[in-house]
Design a protein around this motif. Structure first.
Motif, PDB file in Angstrom:
ATOM      1  N   GLU A 196      22.538  45.633  39.051  1.00 38.43           N
ATOM      2  CA  GLU A 196      23.620  45.612  38.078  1.00 38.43           C
ATOM      3  C   GLU A 196      24.964  45.887  38.745  1.00 38.43           C
ATOM      4  N   GLN A 197      24.991  46.839  39.658  1.00 40.16           N
ATOM      5  CA  GLN A 197      26.243  47.194  40.340  1.00 40.16           C
ATOM      6  C   GLN A 197      26.757  46.060  41.216  1.00 40.16           C
ATOM      7  N   LYS A 198      25.841  45.284  41.776  1.00 39.83           N
ATOM      8  CA  LYS A 198      26.247  44.166  42.626  1.00 39.83           C
ATOM      9  C   LYS A 198      26.717  42.969  41.817  1.00 39.83           C
ATOM     10  N   ARG A 199      26.038  42.675  40.725  1.00 41.00           N
ATOM     11  CA  ARG A 199      26.300  41.432  40.000  1.00 41.00           C
ATOM     12  C   ARG A 199      27.310  41.572  38.862  1.00 41.00           C
ATOM     13  N   LYS A 200      27.317  42.695  38.192  1.00 41.54           N
ATOM     14  CA  LYS A 200      28.149  42.818  36.984  1.00 41.54           C
ATOM     15  C   LYS A 200      29.641  42.604  37.247  1.00 41.54           C
ATOM     16  N   PRO A 201      30.229  43.230  38.287  1.00 39.89           N
ATOM     17  CA  PRO A 201      31.665  42.991  38.526  1.00 39.89           C
ATOM     18  C   PRO A 201      31.981  41.515  38.773  1.00 39.89           C
ATOM     19  N   LYS A 202      31.081  40.795  39.407  1.00 41.89           N
ATOM     20  CA  LYS A 202      31.321  39.380  39.683  1.00 41.89           C
ATOM     21  C   LYS A 202      31.320  38.565  38.395  1.00 41.89           C
ATOM     22  N   LEU A 203      30.442  38.923  37.465  1.00 48.54           N
ATOM     23  CA  LEU A 203      30.389  38.195  36.197  1.00 48.54           C
ATOM     24  C   LEU A 203      31.590  38.525  35.326  1.00 48.54           C
ATOM     25  N   ILE A 204      32.068  39.757  35.387  1.00 47.47           N
ATOM     26  CA  ILE A 204      33.282  40.126  34.660  1.00 47.47           C
ATOM     27  C   ILE A 204      34.458  39.308  35.186  1.00 47.47           C
ATOM     28  N   THR A 205      34.527  39.140  36.501  1.00 50.81           N
ATOM     29  CA  THR A 205      35.584  38.327  37.107  1.00 50.81           C
ATOM     30  C   THR A 205      35.470  36.870  36.678  1.00 50.81           C
ATOM     31  N   LEU A 206      34.251  36.336  36.662  1.00 47.56           N
ATOM     32  CA  LEU A 206      34.053  34.947  36.243  1.00 47.56           C
ATOM     33  C   LEU A 206      34.460  34.735  34.791  1.00 47.56           C
ATOM     34  N   GLU A 207      34.179  35.713  33.949  1.00 49.02           N
ATOM     35  CA  GLU A 207      34.584  35.599  32.550  1.00 49.02           C
ATOM     36  C   GLU A 207      36.108  35.508  32.449  1.00 49.02           C
ATOM     37  N   ARG A 208      36.808  36.298  33.245  1.00 53.44           N
ATOM     38  CA  ARG A 208      38.278  36.233  33.260  1.00 53.44           C
ATOM     39  C   ARG A 208      38.749  34.860  33.747  1.00 53.44           C
ATOM     40  N   ILE A 209      38.057  34.331  34.747  1.00 51.07           N
ATOM     41  CA  ILE A 209      38.407  33.001  35.265  1.00 51.07           C
ATOM     42  C   ILE A 209      38.237  31.947  34.178  1.00 51.07           C
ATOM     43  N   GLN A 210      37.174  32.065  33.386  1.00 52.87           N
ATOM     44  CA  GLN A 210      36.961  31.104  32.309  1.00 52.87           C
ATOM     45  C   GLN A 210      38.096  31.170  31.288  1.00 52.87           C
ATOM     46  N   PHE A 211      38.481  32.374  30.893  1.00 49.32           N
ATOM     47  CA  PHE A 211      39.604  32.516  29.963  1.00 49.32           C
ATOM     48  C   PHE A 211      40.868  31.860  30.531  1.00 49.32           C
ATOM     49  N   GLN A 212      41.126  32.091  31.827  1.00 48.72           N
ATOM     50  CA  GLN A 212      42.328  31.554  32.448  1.00 48.72           C
ATOM     51  C   GLN A 212      42.288  30.031  32.513  1.00 48.72           C
ATOM     52  N   ARG A 213      41.137  29.472  32.879  1.00 48.64           N
ATOM     53  CA  ARG A 213      41.002  28.012  32.948  1.00 48.64           C
ATOM     54  C   ARG A 213      41.192  27.372  31.583  1.00 48.64           C
ATOM     55  N   GLU A 214      40.657  28.005  30.566  1.00 50.24           N
ATOM     56  CA  GLU A 214      40.808  27.469  29.205  1.00 50.24           C
ATOM     57  C   GLU A 214      42.274  27.511  28.770  1.00 50.24           C
ATOM     58  N   LYS A 215      42.956  28.577  29.137  1.00 46.89           N
ATOM     59  CA  LYS A 215      44.369  28.728  28.786  1.00 46.89           C
ATOM     60  C   LYS A 215      45.223  27.678  29.478  1.00 46.89           C
TER      61      LYS A 215
END
Length: 362
Positions: free
Chosen positions: A334-353
């Protein structure tokens, strides 16, 4: 009937299936449970990026998938007023690969089935999680078609059962859902003659429309609409709505006219992303969409599930062959993967915007 295993995985999608194979290959006994009666039901997020491709090649699965059928898309195109406005060529030689889920799961299962430590249970619905006096999860109860209730005792439980995860609900894990402001209409039509495989985007009434070439000669259409607007949209005349799609991509005219004739030819997907509050809990772990649901933007979902499985298989090797503690290992994942997925979610919001900016002349 009662079964015992080292790892019980619920959900035979790409992440769960790949993890089951990688564990079985290490002689870690694994039971893979799937509520459907068959593997590989149609799934709309079937596009590999370079990360997913690399993992499948690393584990020698890609070659068999390729023999069954896949499709490399040559480039990304942005269309405006019915014409190509901008083209982006990929340095990888392709802009993405369409892999039918049936081919992906069939290939993984074929390789997994070679190993005696692997068992697949189809038509099996989990109904209860079992815990010991310390609160640790020790197995599951399930209903299996033709057999009634079964019990699987397991040292580790993996919930890889998708965005509406039963395991997550039974474990009372909170899922933090994020609204992206749009829903998606899906449709699939035959590709016109001489259609070159590609990803095509257009902006229709300030909403994204995406076309994805698919294996076996199809085009998948993803049309963003305002969140919650579909009931009102269906009350309107269908013809003006579908004409916008024809105007955006004129070469699809004949196929659209024949295969998209009413609202019922679209499938509505409620779009959201989510990150579960915790992924690991008392010898139980969430994987893939159960832990982190992605939107279709960037086609990350499938690939991130494969990355989850790849990392977790290495970590669980340490549990069963180096006596590392289960809880500590699952938290490490969880510690290894969760921060990366949080970052990807932000990237998705930015790409959509920023999507509409692709249609502004430089």
């Amino acid at each position: 009937m009662n079964y015992q295993t080292d790892v019980c995985i619920i959900g035979a999608g790409p992440g769960g299936a790949l993890l089951a194979y990688l564990l079985a290959k290490q002689n870690i006994s694994t039971i893979l449970i799937e509520r459907s009666d068959e593997l590989g039901k149609e799934f709309r997020g079937e596009h590999l990026n370079e990360d997913g491709e690399m993992i499948l090649k690393k584990h020698h699965i890609f070659e068999e998938i390729e023999s069954l059928g896949l499709l490399r898309m040559s480039r990304v195109e942005y269309w405006k007023d019915g014409h190509v406005f901008k083209t982006i060529e990929s340095e990888l030689g392709h802009a993405g690969i369409h892999v039918p889920q049936q081919h992906l799961l069939q290939s993984i299962n074929n390789q997994a089935s070679i190993h005696l430590s692997y068992k697949l249970m189809l038509g099996t619905k989990v109904t209860e999680l079992m815990q010991n006096e310390k609160g640790q999860y020790t197995g599951i109860k399930a209903q299996q078609k033709g057999r009634g209730e079964i019990i699987v005792e397991s040292k580790i439980i993996i919930g890889a059962d998708g965005r509406y995860s039963t395991v997550r609900k039974l474990a009372h894990i909170k899922n933090n859902i994020h609204n992206h402001g749009y829903d998606l209409l899906w449709a699939k039509i035959p590709a016109p003659a001489n259609w070159e495989p590609s990803i095509k985007f257009s902006l229709v009434k300030q909403q994204q429309v995406a076309l994805f070439s698919q294996a076996k000669g199809f085009v998948q259409i993803g049309w963003n609409i305002e969140k919650g607007s579909y009931p009102a949209l269906r009350k309107q005349s269908f013809r003006p709505f579908i004409q916008r799609l024809i105007d955006a991509f004129p070469s699809l005219n004949l196929s659209i006219e024949r295969f998209i004739t009413s609202w019922s030819d679209f499938t509505l997907l409620s779009v959201q992303s989510s990150i579960s509050e915790v992924w690991s809990k008392h010898h139980l772990l969430l994987l893939g969409d159960a832990a982190h649901t992605m939107t279709p933007t960037g086609a990350f979902g499938l690939n991130e599930s494969l990355k989850d499985a790849d990392l977790l298989s290495d970590l669980l090797h340490q549990v069963f062959y180096q006596n590392k503690k289960i809880s500590e290992t699952l938290r490490q994942f969880e510690q290894k993967r969760k921060p990366k997925l949080i970052t990807l979610e932000r990237i998705q919001f930015q790409r959509e915007k920023e999507f509409s900016s692709h249609f502004i002349s430089s």
